[in-house]
Scaffold this motif. Structure first.
Motif, PDB file in Angstrom:
ATOM      1  N   LEU A 269     -35.177 -19.312   2.476  1.00  0.00           N
ATOM      2  CA  LEU A 269     -35.116 -20.585   3.196  1.00  0.00           C
ATOM      3  C   LEU A 269     -33.875 -21.388   2.827  1.00  0.00           C
ATOM      4  O   LEU A 269     -33.287 -22.081   3.660  1.00  0.00           O
ATOM      5  N   THR A 326     -42.594 -24.212   4.996  1.00  0.00           N
ATOM      6  CA  THR A 326     -42.967 -22.823   4.682  1.00  0.00           C
ATOM      7  C   THR A 326     -44.167 -22.807   3.749  1.00  0.00           C
ATOM      8  O   THR A 326     -44.629 -23.843   3.273  1.00  0.00           O
ATOM      9  N   GLY A 334     -44.767 -22.951   8.849  1.00  0.00           N
ATOM     10  CA  GLY A 334     -44.365 -21.552   8.726  1.00  0.00           C
ATOM     11  C   GLY A 334     -43.119 -21.222   9.515  1.00  0.00           C
ATOM     12  O   GLY A 334     -43.070 -20.230  10.242  1.00  0.00           O
ATOM     13  N   ARG A 485     -44.507 -14.866   4.504  1.00  0.00           N
ATOM     14  CA  ARG A 485     -44.287 -16.196   3.932  1.00  0.00           C
ATOM     15  C   ARG A 485     -45.401 -17.172   4.289  1.00  0.00           C
ATOM     16  O   ARG A 485     -45.844 -17.946   3.446  1.00  0.00           O
ATOM     17  N   SER A 486     -45.799 -17.170   5.553  1.00  0.00           N
ATOM     18  CA  SER A 486     -46.756 -18.172   6.027  1.00  0.00           C
ATOM     19  C   SER A 486     -47.662 -17.548   7.075  1.00  0.00           C
ATOM     20  O   SER A 486     -47.181 -17.127   8.132  1.00  0.00           O
TER      21      SER A 486
END
Length: 519
Positions: A269, A326, A334, A485-486
Protein backbone atom coordinates in the motif's frame (compact mmCIF):
# COMPACT_ATOMS: atom_id res chain seq x y z
CA UNK A 1 18.86 2.24 -8.86
CA UNK A 2 21.55 0.47 -6.81
CA UNK A 3 20.30 -0.93 -3.51
CA UNK A 4 21.94 0.30 -0.31
CA UNK A 5 23.45 -1.88 2.41
CA UNK A 6 21.85 -1.70 5.85
CA UNK A 7 24.55 -1.51 8.53
CA UNK A 8 22.66 0.27 11.29
CA UNK A 9 23.05 -2.61 13.75
CA UNK A 10 26.85 -2.53 13.72
CA UNK A 11 27.24 0.43 16.10
CA UNK A 12 24.63 1.12 18.74
CA UNK A 13 22.88 4.47 18.80
CA UNK A 14 22.51 6.54 21.98
CA UNK A 15 20.57 9.63 23.00
CA UNK A 16 22.96 12.56 22.70
CA UNK A 17 21.26 14.54 25.46
CA UNK A 18 24.07 13.73 27.88
CA UNK A 19 25.41 15.61 30.84
CA UNK A 20 28.18 18.12 30.31
CA UNK A 21 29.76 17.31 33.68
CA UNK A 22 33.51 17.54 33.89
CA UNK A 23 35.44 14.36 33.22
CA UNK A 24 38.98 13.42 32.40
CA UNK A 25 39.73 12.97 28.71
CA UNK A 26 41.74 9.87 27.97
CA UNK A 27 41.78 10.00 24.21
CA UNK A 28 43.17 7.16 22.15
CA UNK A 29 45.43 8.27 19.30
CA UNK A 30 44.43 5.84 16.57
CA UNK A 31 41.88 3.13 15.86
CA UNK A 32 43.07 -0.39 14.96
CA UNK A 33 40.49 -2.78 13.55
CA UNK A 34 40.81 -4.88 16.72
CA UNK A 35 38.73 -2.19 18.46
CA UNK A 36 35.74 -3.60 16.55
CA UNK A 37 36.30 -7.22 17.55
CA UNK A 38 33.83 -8.99 19.89
CA UNK A 39 34.63 -8.22 23.52
CA UNK A 40 36.59 -5.05 22.74
CA UNK A 41 36.25 -2.42 25.48
CA UNK A 42 36.27 0.34 22.85
CA UNK A 43 33.44 -1.37 20.94
CA UNK A 44 31.40 -1.56 24.14
CA UNK A 45 31.74 2.22 24.55
CA UNK A 46 31.28 3.11 20.87
CA UNK A 47 28.01 4.82 19.97
CA UNK A 48 26.40 6.75 17.14
CA UNK A 49 24.59 9.88 18.34
CA UNK A 50 20.81 9.82 17.94
CA UNK A 51 21.12 12.60 15.36
CA UNK A 52 23.41 10.51 13.14
CA UNK A 53 21.79 9.40 9.88
CA UNK A 54 20.79 5.76 9.51
CA UNK A 55 23.75 3.72 8.33
CA UNK A 56 22.36 2.69 4.96
CA UNK A 57 23.90 5.04 2.40
CA UNK A 58 26.47 2.78 0.69
CA UNK A 59 25.93 0.43 -2.22
CA UNK A 60 27.53 -3.05 -2.13
CA UNK A 61 30.21 -1.80 -4.53
CA UNK A 62 31.06 1.19 -2.32
CA UNK A 63 31.31 -0.98 0.77
CA UNK A 64 33.63 -3.52 -0.81
CA UNK A 65 35.74 -0.79 -2.42
CA UNK A 66 36.22 0.77 1.02
CA UNK A 67 37.33 -2.54 2.57
CA UNK A 68 39.81 -3.02 -0.29
CA UNK A 69 41.11 0.53 0.22
CA UNK A 70 41.66 -0.19 3.91
CA UNK A 71 43.55 -3.40 3.13
CA UNK A 72 45.58 -1.80 0.34
CA UNK A 73 46.79 1.05 2.54
CA UNK A 74 45.03 3.73 0.50
CA UNK A 75 44.12 7.11 1.99
CA UNK A 76 41.02 7.00 4.19
CA UNK A 77 39.59 10.14 5.89
CA UNK A 78 39.97 10.38 9.64
CA UNK A 79 37.30 9.12 11.99
CA UNK A 80 35.96 11.99 14.13
CA UNK A 81 34.97 11.11 17.69
CA UNK A 82 33.65 12.89 20.78
CA UNK A 83 33.79 11.49 24.30
CA UNK A 84 31.02 11.86 26.85
CA UNK A 85 31.36 10.65 30.45
CA UNK A 86 30.04 7.21 29.43
CA UNK A 87 30.49 6.72 25.70
CA UNK A 88 32.64 7.41 22.66
CA UNK A 89 30.41 8.96 20.00
CA UNK A 90 31.16 8.71 16.27
CA UNK A 91 30.61 12.20 14.86
CA UNK A 92 31.90 11.27 11.40
CA UNK A 93 32.94 7.87 10.05
CA UNK A 94 29.99 5.74 11.14
CA UNK A 95 29.76 4.08 7.72
CA UNK A 96 33.48 3.30 7.66
CA UNK A 97 33.52 1.68 11.09
CA UNK A 98 30.23 -0.13 10.44
CA UNK A 99 31.54 -1.51 7.14
CA UNK A 100 34.65 -2.90 8.82
CA UNK A 101 32.68 -4.50 11.63
CA UNK A 102 30.18 -5.93 9.15
CA UNK A 103 33.07 -7.49 7.26
CA UNK A 104 34.54 -8.92 10.46
CA UNK A 105 31.18 -10.36 11.52
CA UNK A 106 30.05 -11.38 8.00
CA UNK A 107 26.84 -9.46 8.77
CA UNK A 108 25.72 -7.06 6.05
CA UNK A 109 22.24 -6.59 7.46
CA UNK A 110 21.06 -10.20 7.51
CA UNK A 111 23.00 -12.21 10.12
CA UNK A 112 22.95 -12.56 13.91
CA UNK A 113 23.67 -8.97 15.04
CA UNK A 114 21.23 -7.45 12.55
CA UNK A 115 18.57 -10.09 13.15
CA UNK A 116 18.68 -9.40 16.88
CA UNK A 117 18.67 -5.63 16.32
CA UNK A 118 15.60 -5.77 14.07
CA UNK A 119 13.91 -8.60 16.01
CA UNK A 120 13.80 -10.72 12.89
CA UNK A 121 12.02 -8.03 10.82
CA UNK A 122 14.41 -7.96 7.85
CA UNK A 123 13.05 -7.16 4.40
CA UNK A 124 13.67 -9.30 1.34
CA UNK A 125 15.43 -6.34 -0.28
CA UNK A 126 17.79 -6.05 2.68
CA UNK A 127 18.58 -9.77 2.50
CA UNK A 128 19.18 -9.65 -1.25
CA UNK A 129 21.53 -6.68 -0.89
CA UNK A 130 23.49 -8.44 1.86
CA UNK A 131 23.85 -11.49 -0.39
CA UNK A 132 25.24 -9.25 -3.14
CA UNK A 133 27.82 -7.77 -0.73
CA UNK A 134 28.92 -11.22 0.32
CA UNK A 135 29.46 -12.23 -3.30
CA UNK A 136 31.55 -9.12 -4.00
CA UNK A 137 33.61 -9.64 -0.83
CA UNK A 138 34.46 -13.18 -1.93
CA UNK A 139 35.47 -11.95 -5.40
CA UNK A 140 37.49 -8.87 -4.47
CA UNK A 141 38.92 -9.06 -0.94
CA UNK A 142 38.07 -12.35 0.73
CA UNK A 143 36.37 -12.98 4.03
CA UNK A 144 37.82 -11.46 7.18
CA UNK A 145 38.23 -14.90 8.77
CA UNK A 146 40.17 -16.07 5.70
CA UNK A 147 42.63 -13.16 5.81
CA UNK A 148 42.91 -13.30 9.59
CA UNK A 149 43.91 -16.95 9.28
CA UNK A 150 46.79 -15.96 7.00
CA UNK A 151 48.39 -13.56 9.50
CA UNK A 152 51.85 -14.92 10.31
CA UNK A 153 51.27 -18.12 8.36
CA UNK A 154 53.41 -19.64 5.61
CA UNK A 155 50.51 -20.92 3.55
CA UNK A 156 50.84 -20.78 -0.20
CA UNK A 157 48.27 -18.02 -0.51
CA UNK A 158 48.51 -15.41 -3.22
CA UNK A 159 50.84 -12.51 -2.47
CA UNK A 160 48.08 -9.89 -2.43
CA UNK A 161 46.18 -11.79 0.28
CA UNK A 162 49.37 -12.20 2.35
CA UNK A 163 50.06 -8.46 2.24
CA UNK A 164 46.47 -7.60 3.05
CA UNK A 165 46.44 -10.07 5.94
CA UNK A 166 49.48 -8.35 7.42
CA UNK A 167 47.70 -5.01 7.44
CA UNK A 168 44.87 -6.37 9.59
CA UNK A 169 47.21 -6.24 12.55
CA UNK A 170 49.22 -3.16 11.64
CA UNK A 171 47.01 -0.58 9.94
CA UNK A 172 45.00 1.74 12.21
CA UNK A 173 42.43 4.33 11.14
CA UNK A 174 43.40 7.93 11.85
CA UNK A 175 41.42 9.76 14.54
CA UNK A 176 40.38 13.31 15.27
CA UNK A 177 38.59 14.38 18.44
CA UNK A 178 35.97 17.07 18.90
CA UNK A 179 36.81 19.02 22.04
CA UNK A 180 34.01 20.71 23.93
CA UNK A 181 30.41 20.21 24.95
CA UNK A 182 27.65 18.04 23.47
CA UNK A 183 26.30 21.13 21.69
CA UNK A 184 29.70 21.69 20.08
CA UNK A 185 29.78 18.07 18.90
CA UNK A 186 26.30 18.33 17.39
CA UNK A 187 27.19 21.55 15.59
CA UNK A 188 30.32 19.86 14.26
CA UNK A 189 28.23 17.02 12.89
CA UNK A 190 26.01 19.29 10.79
CA UNK A 191 28.99 21.26 9.51
CA UNK A 192 30.79 18.07 8.49
CA UNK A 193 27.72 16.70 6.75
CA UNK A 194 27.20 19.84 4.70
CA UNK A 195 30.33 18.80 2.82
CA UNK A 196 31.21 15.59 0.97
CA UNK A 197 28.03 13.48 0.76
CA UNK A 198 25.44 15.84 2.24
CA UNK A 199 22.47 14.72 4.26
CA UNK A 200 19.34 14.07 2.26
CA UNK A 201 16.60 16.64 2.96
CA UNK A 202 14.40 13.98 4.55
CA UNK A 203 17.28 12.68 6.69
CA UNK A 204 18.14 16.16 7.90
CA UNK A 205 14.49 16.87 8.68
CA UNK A 206 14.26 13.72 10.80
CA UNK A 207 17.56 14.38 12.53
CA UNK A 208 16.87 18.02 13.43
CA UNK A 209 13.38 17.19 14.69
CA UNK A 210 14.12 13.73 16.06
CA UNK A 211 12.16 14.21 19.31
CA UNK A 212 8.93 15.31 17.63
CA UNK A 213 5.98 12.92 17.29
CA UNK A 214 5.95 12.60 13.49
CA UNK A 215 9.70 11.86 13.34
CA UNK A 216 9.46 9.21 16.06
CA UNK A 217 6.30 7.72 14.52
CA UNK A 218 7.76 7.55 11.00
CA UNK A 219 10.92 5.82 12.18
CA UNK A 220 8.95 3.38 14.34
CA UNK A 221 6.61 2.38 11.49
CA UNK A 222 9.34 1.89 8.90
CA UNK A 223 11.24 -0.54 11.15
CA UNK A 224 8.08 -2.15 12.60
CA UNK A 225 8.99 -0.98 16.11
CA UNK A 226 12.50 -2.48 15.94
CA UNK A 227 15.99 -1.07 15.44
CA UNK A 228 17.13 1.88 17.52
CA UNK A 229 14.35 2.89 19.90
CA UNK A 230 13.94 6.64 19.49
CA UNK A 231 11.14 6.17 22.03
CA UNK A 232 13.35 4.52 24.68
CA UNK A 233 12.98 7.39 27.18
CA UNK A 234 9.22 6.88 27.46
CA UNK A 235 7.49 4.68 30.03
CA UNK A 236 7.31 0.95 29.42
CA UNK A 237 3.55 1.17 28.75
CA UNK A 238 4.00 3.89 26.12
CA UNK A 239 6.95 2.08 24.49
CA UNK A 240 4.84 -1.05 24.14
CA UNK A 241 1.94 0.89 22.63
CA UNK A 242 4.26 2.51 20.08
CA UNK A 243 5.90 -0.78 19.10
CA UNK A 244 2.62 -2.67 18.71
CA UNK A 245 1.03 0.10 16.62
CA UNK A 246 4.16 0.57 14.51
CA UNK A 247 4.44 -3.13 13.73
CA UNK A 248 0.79 -3.29 12.69
CA UNK A 249 1.09 -0.21 10.47
CA UNK A 250 4.26 -1.56 8.89
CA UNK A 251 2.44 -4.74 7.86
CA UNK A 252 -0.56 -2.80 6.50
CA UNK A 253 1.54 -0.27 4.58
CA UNK A 254 4.68 -2.07 3.42
CA UNK A 255 3.92 -5.78 3.23
CA UNK A 256 4.27 -7.82 1.13
CA UNK A 257 7.28 -6.49 -0.70
CA UNK A 258 7.31 -6.39 -4.49
CA UNK A 259 10.08 -6.09 -7.04
CA UNK A 260 10.02 -5.36 -10.78
CA UNK A 261 8.83 -6.74 -13.05
CA UNK A 262 5.56 -7.33 -11.21
CA UNK A 263 4.23 -10.87 -11.15
CA UNK A 264 1.57 -10.27 -8.51
CA UNK A 265 -1.13 -7.68 -7.87
CA UNK A 266 -0.56 -7.99 -4.13
CA UNK A 267 1.69 -4.94 -3.91
CA UNK A 268 2.39 -2.82 -0.80
CA UNK A 269 0.00 0.00 0.00
CA UNK A 270 2.84 2.39 0.83
CA UNK A 271 5.31 1.48 -1.91
CA UNK A 272 8.86 0.32 -1.34
CA UNK A 273 10.62 0.22 2.03
CA UNK A 274 13.58 2.24 0.71
CA UNK A 275 14.31 4.45 3.78
CA UNK A 276 14.34 7.89 2.15
CA UNK A 277 11.22 7.28 0.03
CA UNK A 278 9.33 5.51 2.81
CA UNK A 279 10.24 8.13 5.41
CA UNK A 280 9.11 10.92 3.05
CA UNK A 281 5.79 9.14 2.58
CA UNK A 282 5.32 8.50 6.29
CA UNK A 283 6.09 12.08 7.27
CA UNK A 284 3.34 13.31 4.93
CA UNK A 285 0.97 10.50 5.85
CA UNK A 286 1.28 11.13 9.58
CA UNK A 287 0.92 14.87 9.00
CA UNK A 288 -2.37 14.23 7.19
CA UNK A 289 -3.84 11.49 9.36
CA UNK A 290 -2.65 12.91 12.69
CA UNK A 291 -3.92 16.47 12.23
CA UNK A 292 -6.93 17.62 14.25
CA UNK A 293 -7.80 20.21 11.60
CA UNK A 294 -8.19 20.38 7.83
CA UNK A 295 -4.61 21.62 7.51
CA UNK A 296 -1.95 18.91 7.91
CA UNK A 297 0.35 19.48 10.89
CA UNK A 298 3.93 19.81 9.69
CA UNK A 299 6.79 18.04 11.40
CA UNK A 300 8.63 21.33 11.93
CA UNK A 301 5.69 22.96 13.72
CA UNK A 302 5.34 20.25 16.36
CA UNK A 303 6.66 20.45 19.90
CA UNK A 304 8.99 17.77 21.23
CA UNK A 305 7.18 14.83 22.79
CA UNK A 306 8.64 14.31 26.25
CA UNK A 307 6.36 11.44 27.34
CA UNK A 308 5.43 9.75 24.05
CA UNK A 309 1.71 10.31 24.50
CA UNK A 310 1.53 12.41 21.32
CA UNK A 311 3.22 9.63 19.35
CA UNK A 312 0.64 7.13 20.62
CA UNK A 313 -2.23 9.41 19.52
CA UNK A 314 -0.56 10.00 16.16
CA UNK A 315 -0.20 6.27 15.48
CA UNK A 316 -3.76 5.58 16.63
CA UNK A 317 -5.12 8.15 14.17
CA UNK A 318 -2.96 6.74 11.37
CA UNK A 319 -4.30 3.28 12.20
CA UNK A 320 -7.89 4.54 11.94
CA UNK A 321 -7.33 5.86 8.43
CA UNK A 322 -5.25 2.88 7.30
CA UNK A 323 -7.85 0.41 8.54
CA UNK A 324 -10.41 2.16 6.34
CA UNK A 325 -8.17 1.65 3.31
CA UNK A 326 -7.08 -1.95 3.87
CA UNK A 327 -7.23 -4.87 6.29
CA UNK A 328 -10.07 -7.03 7.57
CA UNK A 329 -11.66 -4.76 10.15
CA UNK A 330 -15.39 -4.15 9.73
CA UNK A 331 -14.93 -0.67 8.25
CA UNK A 332 -12.26 -1.63 5.72
CA UNK A 333 -12.99 -0.68 2.11
CA UNK A 334 -10.31 -3.13 1.02
CA UNK A 335 -8.90 -0.88 -1.69
CA UNK A 336 -6.82 -2.67 -4.29
CA UNK A 337 -3.36 -0.99 -4.20
CA UNK A 338 -2.54 -1.81 -7.84
CA UNK A 339 -5.75 -0.10 -8.97
CA UNK A 340 -5.58 2.98 -6.75
CA UNK A 341 -1.95 3.77 -6.01
CA UNK A 342 0.23 2.40 -8.84
CA UNK A 343 0.51 3.60 -12.41
CA UNK A 344 -0.06 1.45 -15.48
CA UNK A 345 3.59 0.32 -15.38
CA UNK A 346 3.49 -0.77 -11.77
CA UNK A 347 5.31 2.29 -10.34
CA UNK A 348 4.03 3.59 -7.01
CA UNK A 349 2.32 7.00 -6.96
CA UNK A 350 2.34 8.40 -3.45
CA UNK A 351 0.26 11.43 -4.43
CA UNK A 352 -2.72 9.23 -5.30
CA UNK A 353 -2.30 7.47 -1.95
CA UNK A 354 -1.92 10.64 0.09
CA UNK A 355 -4.74 12.38 -1.78
CA UNK A 356 -7.26 9.63 -1.03
CA UNK A 357 -5.93 9.31 2.54
CA UNK A 358 -6.65 13.04 2.96
CA UNK A 359 -10.29 12.49 1.93
CA UNK A 360 -10.72 9.61 4.38
CA UNK A 361 -8.89 11.38 7.22
CA UNK A 362 -11.18 14.42 6.87
CA UNK A 363 -14.27 12.19 6.93
CA UNK A 364 -13.10 10.41 10.09
CA UNK A 365 -12.09 13.67 11.75
CA UNK A 366 -15.50 15.24 11.00
CA UNK A 367 -17.54 12.17 11.86
CA UNK A 368 -18.75 11.97 8.24
CA UNK A 369 -19.49 8.25 7.96
CA UNK A 370 -21.80 8.94 5.01
CA UNK A 371 -18.77 9.62 2.81
CA UNK A 372 -17.79 5.95 2.91
CA UNK A 373 -21.22 4.88 1.69
CA UNK A 374 -21.05 7.43 -1.11
CA UNK A 375 -17.56 6.25 -2.01
CA UNK A 376 -18.84 2.67 -2.19
CA UNK A 377 -21.72 3.75 -4.44
CA UNK A 378 -19.22 5.41 -6.80
CA UNK A 379 -16.48 2.83 -6.39
CA UNK A 380 -16.74 0.81 -9.60
CA UNK A 381 -16.84 4.03 -11.64
CA UNK A 382 -13.85 5.52 -9.79
CA UNK A 383 -11.85 2.36 -10.35
CA UNK A 384 -12.62 2.31 -14.08
CA UNK A 385 -11.65 5.99 -14.23
CA UNK A 386 -8.29 5.23 -12.58
CA UNK A 387 -7.48 2.14 -14.64
CA UNK A 388 -8.30 3.94 -17.89
CA UNK A 389 -6.48 7.18 -17.08
CA UNK A 390 -3.42 6.41 -14.94
CA UNK A 391 -1.00 7.61 -17.64
CA UNK A 392 -2.73 10.98 -18.06
CA UNK A 393 -3.04 11.47 -14.29
CA UNK A 394 0.69 10.88 -14.03
CA UNK A 395 1.39 13.51 -16.68
CA UNK A 396 -0.94 15.96 -14.95
CA UNK A 397 0.93 15.50 -11.68
CA UNK A 398 4.29 16.01 -13.39
CA UNK A 399 3.03 19.38 -14.59
CA UNK A 400 1.92 20.42 -11.09
CA UNK A 401 4.08 21.91 -8.35
CA UNK A 402 5.00 19.48 -5.57
CA UNK A 403 3.09 21.51 -3.00
CA UNK A 404 -0.13 21.13 -5.01
CA UNK A 405 0.03 17.44 -5.93
CA UNK A 406 -1.59 15.99 -2.81
CA UNK A 407 -4.30 18.72 -2.60
CA UNK A 408 -5.10 18.18 -6.30
CA UNK A 409 -5.53 14.44 -5.83
CA UNK A 410 -7.63 15.06 -2.72
CA UNK A 411 -9.84 17.39 -4.75
CA UNK A 412 -10.04 14.87 -7.60
CA UNK A 413 -11.28 12.02 -5.39
CA UNK A 414 -13.71 14.31 -3.57
CA UNK A 415 -15.06 15.55 -6.90
CA UNK A 416 -15.52 12.03 -8.30
CA UNK A 417 -17.43 10.91 -5.20
CA UNK A 418 -19.65 13.99 -5.21
CA UNK A 419 -20.35 13.85 -8.95
CA UNK A 420 -21.52 10.26 -8.71
CA UNK A 421 -23.69 11.07 -5.68
CA UNK A 422 -25.38 13.93 -7.55
CA UNK A 423 -25.53 12.57 -11.09
CA UNK A 424 -24.98 8.80 -10.78
CA UNK A 425 -22.09 8.89 -13.22
CA UNK A 426 -18.35 9.49 -13.25
CA UNK A 427 -17.42 12.56 -15.33
CA UNK A 428 -15.06 12.51 -18.28
CA UNK A 429 -11.33 12.85 -17.70
CA UNK A 430 -11.18 16.39 -19.11
CA UNK A 431 -14.14 17.50 -17.03
CA UNK A 432 -12.66 16.03 -13.85
CA UNK A 433 -9.20 17.52 -14.43
CA UNK A 434 -10.54 20.98 -15.21
CA UNK A 435 -12.77 20.95 -12.12
CA UNK A 436 -9.82 20.34 -9.81
CA UNK A 437 -7.55 22.95 -11.35
CA UNK A 438 -5.58 21.17 -14.08
CA UNK A 439 -5.24 23.35 -17.16
CA UNK A 440 -4.09 22.68 -20.71
CA UNK A 441 -4.13 19.57 -22.88
CA UNK A 442 -2.09 16.54 -21.92
CA UNK A 443 -0.84 14.10 -24.55
CA UNK A 444 0.56 10.66 -23.79
CA UNK A 445 3.09 10.02 -26.55
CA UNK A 446 4.03 6.61 -25.18
CA UNK A 447 7.43 5.22 -24.25
CA UNK A 448 10.23 5.31 -26.82
CA UNK A 449 11.75 1.84 -27.11
CA UNK A 450 15.46 1.75 -27.99
CA UNK A 451 15.76 -1.97 -28.75
CA UNK A 452 13.76 -5.15 -29.10
CA UNK A 453 14.05 -6.28 -25.47
CA UNK A 454 11.08 -5.99 -23.11
CA UNK A 455 11.81 -3.61 -20.23
CA UNK A 456 10.61 -4.30 -16.69
CA UNK A 457 8.05 -1.53 -17.19
CA UNK A 458 6.56 -3.24 -20.24
CA UNK A 459 6.49 -6.60 -18.46
CA UNK A 460 4.77 -5.05 -15.43
CA UNK A 461 2.29 -3.19 -17.63
CA UNK A 462 1.35 -6.39 -19.45
CA UNK A 463 0.96 -8.33 -16.21
CA UNK A 464 -1.23 -5.67 -14.57
CA UNK A 465 -3.43 -5.32 -17.64
CA UNK A 466 -3.99 -9.06 -18.00
CA UNK A 467 -4.29 -9.79 -14.28
CA UNK A 468 -6.96 -7.13 -13.72
CA UNK A 469 -9.08 -8.65 -16.47
CA UNK A 470 -9.59 -11.80 -14.42
CA UNK A 471 -9.48 -10.28 -10.93
CA UNK A 472 -12.25 -10.97 -8.44
CA UNK A 473 -14.85 -8.29 -7.86
CA UNK A 474 -17.15 -7.63 -4.94
CA UNK A 475 -20.75 -8.62 -5.84
CA UNK A 476 -22.12 -5.78 -3.69
CA UNK A 477 -20.20 -2.80 -5.13
CA UNK A 478 -18.55 -4.28 -8.24
CA UNK A 479 -15.17 -3.01 -7.03
CA UNK A 480 -11.94 -4.99 -7.27
CA UNK A 481 -11.27 -7.48 -4.46
CA UNK A 482 -7.86 -8.48 -3.12
CA UNK A 483 -8.68 -11.36 -0.73
CA UNK A 484 -5.09 -11.73 0.50
CA UNK A 485 -5.47 -8.33 2.16
CA UNK A 486 -9.15 -7.62 2.73
CA UNK A 487 -12.11 -9.96 2.49
CA UNK A 488 -15.36 -10.73 4.26
CA UNK A 489 -17.35 -13.94 3.78
CA UNK A 490 -20.96 -12.92 3.36
CA UNK A 491 -24.26 -14.80 3.48
CA UNK A 492 -26.22 -13.94 0.34
CA UNK A 493 -29.34 -14.65 2.32
CA UNK A 494 -28.85 -13.43 5.87
CA UNK A 495 -28.64 -15.93 8.69
CA UNK A 496 -31.46 -14.21 10.52
CA UNK A 497 -33.62 -14.73 7.43
CA UNK A 498 -32.84 -18.43 7.31
CA UNK A 499 -29.70 -18.30 5.17
CA UNK A 500 -27.57 -21.43 5.36
CA UNK A 501 -23.83 -21.71 5.79
CA UNK A 502 -23.29 -23.70 2.62
CA UNK A 503 -21.34 -22.84 -0.53
CA UNK A 504 -24.38 -21.82 -2.54
CA UNK A 505 -25.15 -19.05 -0.04
CA UNK A 506 -21.57 -17.76 0.31
CA UNK A 507 -19.86 -14.83 -1.42
CA UNK A 508 -16.69 -12.83 -0.91
CA UNK A 509 -17.08 -9.08 -0.38
CA UNK A 510 -15.19 -6.11 0.97
CA UNK A 511 -15.50 -5.95 4.79
CA UNK A 512 -17.33 -2.60 4.71
CA UNK A 513 -19.66 -3.77 1.96
CA UNK A 514 -20.75 -6.66 4.18
CA UNK A 515 -20.92 -4.98 7.57
CA UNK A 516 -21.79 -1.37 6.73
CA UNK A 517 -22.91 -0.86 3.16
CA UNK A 518 -25.14 -3.92 2.75
CA UNK A 519 -27.08 -3.22 5.92
Amino acid sequence: MAKKVTLDAMIQREDFAVSDENFELELIRDFPISNLAPGSHILKMLRKPDFQRETNQWTPEQLVTFIASFLDNEVIPSIILWKSPSYIFVIDGGHRLSALRAWMEDDYGDRAISTDFYKGEISDEQKATAKRVRQLVEQRVGRYTTLAGLVGSKDNADSVSIVRAGRLATRPLNLQWVQGSAATAETSFFKINSQGTPLDDVEELLIRHRRKPIAIGARAILRAGTGHQYWSAFSEKVRKQIEVAAEELNVLLFQPEASPPLRTLDVPLGGAVSPVDAHALLIEYLSITGSSSSNPESLESQDDDEKGEKVVVLLRRAREVTSRITGNSAGSLGLHPAVYFYNERGKYNRFLFLGLASVFAAAIRNGNSELFRRFTDARSGIEKFLVDNKNILGLALQNTSKAQRVPRMQSLFSFLIQEFYLHKRIPSLNHALSEVGFRGKLLDLGEQVANGAFSDDVKSQLFISEALKCSLKCPLCDGYLIPSRSVSFDHKKRKREGGKGDLSNAQMTHPFCNTGYKS
